[in-house]
Scaffold this motif. Structure first.
Motif, short mmCIF file in Angstrom:
data_model
loop_
_atom_site.label_atom_id
_atom_site.label_comp_id
_atom_site.label_asym_id
_atom_site.label_seq_id
_atom_site.Cartn_x
_atom_site.Cartn_y
_atom_site.Cartn_z
N SER A 71 0.81 -1.23 0.00
CA SER A 71 0.00 0.00 0.00
C SER A 71 0.84 1.27 0.00
O SER A 71 0.36 2.34 -0.38
N ALA A 72 2.11 1.17 0.43
CA ALA A 72 2.95 2.39 0.50
C ALA A 72 3.83 2.58 -0.75
O ALA A 72 4.61 3.52 -0.81
N VAL A 73 3.70 1.69 -1.73
CA VAL A 73 4.52 1.83 -2.94
C VAL A 73 3.84 2.84 -3.87
O VAL A 73 2.69 2.65 -4.25
N ALA A 74 4.57 3.90 -4.21
CA ALA A 74 3.97 4.98 -5.00
C ALA A 74 4.42 4.98 -6.46
O ALA A 74 3.68 5.43 -7.34
N ASN A 75 5.63 4.50 -6.73
CA ASN A 75 6.21 4.69 -8.07
C ASN A 75 5.97 3.52 -9.02
O ASN A 75 6.30 3.61 -10.19
N PHE A 76 5.50 2.39 -8.52
CA PHE A 76 5.31 1.21 -9.38
C PHE A 76 3.90 0.66 -9.23
O PHE A 76 3.32 0.73 -8.14
N ARG A 77 3.40 0.14 -10.34
CA ARG A 77 2.06 -0.46 -10.39
C ARG A 77 2.19 -1.86 -10.97
O ARG A 77 3.10 -2.10 -11.77
N PRO A 78 1.27 -2.76 -10.65
CA PRO A 78 1.31 -4.07 -11.30
C PRO A 78 1.32 -3.91 -12.82
O PRO A 78 0.62 -3.05 -13.36
N GLY A 79 2.19 -4.69 -13.46
CA GLY A 79 2.32 -4.61 -14.92
C GLY A 79 3.52 -3.79 -15.36
O GLY A 79 3.96 -3.91 -16.50
N ASP A 80 4.06 -2.95 -14.47
CA ASP A 80 5.25 -2.16 -14.83
C ASP A 80 6.45 -3.08 -14.99
O ASP A 80 6.65 -4.00 -14.20
N LYS A 81 7.29 -2.77 -15.99
CA LYS A 81 8.54 -3.50 -16.13
C LYS A 81 9.59 -2.80 -15.28
O LYS A 81 9.65 -1.56 -15.24
N ALA A 82 10.42 -3.57 -14.61
CA ALA A 82 11.36 -2.96 -13.67
C ALA A 82 12.71 -3.65 -13.69
O ALA A 82 12.81 -4.87 -13.89
N LEU A 83 13.74 -2.82 -13.48
CA LEU A 83 15.09 -3.32 -13.27
C LEU A 83 15.27 -3.49 -11.76
O LEU A 83 14.96 -2.57 -10.99
N ILE A 84 15.77 -4.64 -11.36
CA ILE A 84 15.98 -4.92 -9.94
C ILE A 84 17.41 -4.58 -9.59
O ILE A 84 18.35 -5.10 -10.20
N SER A 85 17.61 -3.68 -8.63
CA SER A 85 18.97 -3.38 -8.18
C SER A 85 19.43 -4.49 -7.24
O SER A 85 18.64 -5.00 -6.44
N CYS A 86 20.71 -4.83 -7.31
CA CYS A 86 21.21 -5.87 -6.38
C CYS A 86 21.24 -5.34 -4.95
O CYS A 86 21.36 -6.12 -4.01
N ILE A 87 21.13 -4.02 -4.79
CA ILE A 87 21.17 -3.41 -3.47
C ILE A 87 19.79 -2.87 -3.11
O ILE A 87 19.17 -2.15 -3.90
N THR A 88 19.33 -3.22 -1.94
CA THR A 88 18.05 -2.74 -1.44
C THR A 88 18.29 -1.48 -0.62
O THR A 88 19.12 -1.50 0.30
N SER A 89 17.58 -0.39 -0.95
CA SER A 89 17.81 0.85 -0.18
C SER A 89 16.48 1.45 0.23
O SER A 89 15.55 1.53 -0.56
N CYS A 90 16.42 1.86 1.50
CA CYS A 90 15.18 2.45 2.01
C CYS A 90 15.06 3.91 1.59
O CYS A 90 13.99 4.48 1.58
N GLY A 91 16.23 4.53 1.25
CA GLY A 91 16.21 5.93 0.81
C GLY A 91 16.07 6.93 1.95
O GLY A 91 16.09 8.14 1.71
N ARG A 92 15.93 6.45 3.17
CA ARG A 92 15.62 7.35 4.29
C ARG A 92 16.67 7.38 5.37
O ARG A 92 16.76 8.35 6.13
N CYS A 93 17.44 6.30 5.52
CA CYS A 93 18.37 6.23 6.65
C CYS A 93 19.61 7.06 6.34
O CYS A 93 19.81 7.51 5.20
N ALA A 94 20.49 7.27 7.33
CA ALA A 94 21.66 8.13 7.13
C ALA A 94 22.58 7.60 6.01
O ALA A 94 22.94 8.38 5.11
#
Ligand SMILES: NC(=O)c1ccc[n+]([C@@H]2O[C@H](COP(=O)([O-])OP(=O)(O)OC[C@H]3O[C@@H](n4cnc5c(N)ncnc54)[C@H](O)[C@@H]3O)[C@@H](O)[C@H]2O)c1
Ligand SMILES: [Zn+2]
Ligand SMILES: [Zn+2]
Length: 350
Positions: A71-94
């Motif tokens: 429910s909190a995912v804003a940039n992707f919708r089912p059906g979108d094609k996506a590149l998976i980064s090998c690194i997972t980042s929350c974008g918020r931590c220091a």
């Protein structure tokens, strides 16, 4: 669904596993369309990466189609094609805010390591908004799989860490896909000499194709050092990029580095290595290490969209996802098979 599961050193199976479920509102479930195998997966299978425990689905590279989003995912919708980064980042931590995604306190390199990875029909991607990229239009999808890990790794951990300058003499030790990614992206900076070393002549042939000015077989370490010293008129190299991950290649880098140079370690190491301070203390050198952050993925995507980089040329073998065990055999016996990157496609997920 089917997944490639690690069962302890030397053991893996392609087996049935439950399809991953959304666990957090920031997660997405991605249906894997294309994935590949990394030298790091081979290190895992050697037992070099103790964070990977039996039962883990391997794989940290790929592209796919978003199947479900939290429910909190804003940039992707089912059906979108996506590149998976090998690194997972929350974008918020220091660390994320400093661009050090690999040290994200909520993520980092967890895919195919601490959580199940991409060598499966489906994968759960935490922090989907910041860990997935939309596929740019007009670029072959095979090329984009090379952006999950190897291109950013060669560029960030090798080229940027070594601060390659125009005219520099650069040695890349290890002519696997990651070493070649460093070789290719080093050419953004117009180095003078690009010397690639490997024990496998077939892989050295690839290095010449991708822009090496010289190649040296390092099967005999002493002869290889002598050859590099001869090529550099006794000076050694300004940058030595270690892209193998064994003590012998770090030793080799220490023997060919010029005063003032940088040894940039990319290889995943599973054991300690001697450091020759008795010789190098006066050398004014730097030794750098880095886990890829994939912070340069947007930049590298632009170079692929513009046609400046053609990373699909690193793919030598193609398999159906169902034939992944054969793909592992080919990648693990790269010398025998003349292999670089092996690409697995799940046709039904196109
Ligand atoms: N730092 C990071 O974030 C990061 C990310 C991805 C991969 N890696 C690491 O990068 C390294 C390379 O990955 P890859 O996918 O290219 O692996 P790979 O196994 O395909 O390539 C390794 C190459 O090293 C060569 N080699 C072996 N012994 C050698 C020696 N004595 N001298 C010279 N060359 C030798 C092999 O012939 C092979 O071509 C691995 O250690 C991998 O784990 C690190
Ligand atoms: Zn990898
Ligand atoms: Zn973070």
């Amino acid at each position: 669904m089917k997944a490639l599961v690690y069962h302890g050193p030397g053991q893996k199976t392609w087996e049935e596993k439950p399809k991953p479920q959304l666990l957090e509102p920031t997660d997405a479930i991605v249906r894997v369309h294309k994935t590949t195998i990394c030298g790091t997966d081979l290190h895992i299978l050697k037992g070099d990466v103790p964070t990977v425990t039996p039962g883990r689905t391997l794989g940290h590279e790929g592209i796919g189609i978003v199947d479900e989003v939290g429910s909190a995912v804003a940039n992707f919708r089912p059906g979108d094609k996506a590149l998976i980064s090998c690194i997972t980042s929350c974008g918020r931590c220091a660390p994320c805010k400093e661009g050090m995604y690999s040290h994200c306190i909520n993520g980092g390199w967890i895919l195919g390591n601490q959580i199940d990875g991409t060598q499966a029909e489906y994968v759960r991607i935490p922090y989907a908004d910041t860990s997935l990229y939309h596929l740019p239009k007009g670029v072959g999808e095979d090329a984009l799989v090379m952006l999950s890990d190897i291109l950013p790794t060669g560029y960030e951990c090798g080229v940027l860490k070594a601060q390659i300058q125009p005219g520099d003499t650069v040695a890349v030790v290890g002519s696997g896909p990651v070493g070649l990614a460093a070789l290719i992206t080093a050419q953004f900076y117009a180095p003078g000499q690009l010397i690639v070393l490997d024990v496998d002549d077939k892989r050295l042939e690839f290095a010449r194709k991708f822009g090496a000015t010289h190649t040296v077989n390092s099967g005999d370490g002493e002869t290889a050092v002598a050859k590099v010293m001869e090529l550099t008129e006794g000076a050694g190299v300004d940058a030595a990029i270690e892209a193998v991950g064994i003590p012998a290649t770090f030793e080799l880098c220490q023997s060919i580095i010029a005063p003032g140079g940088t040894i940039a370690v990319l290889g995943v190491h599973g054991s300690s290595v001697p450091l020759h301070l008795e010789r190098l203390w006066a050398f004014n050198i730097a030794i750098t290490t880095r886990l890829v952050d994939t912070v340069t993925t947007p930049l590298l995507l632009k170079t692929v969209v513009s046609g400046r980089l053609k990373p699909e040329e690193l793919i030598t073998h193609r398999f159906r996802l169902n034939d992944i065990l054969q793909a592992y055999d080919t990648f693990a016996n790269a010398g025998r098979e003349g292999a670089l990157k092996v690409l697995m496609t799940h046709e039904a997920a196109g």
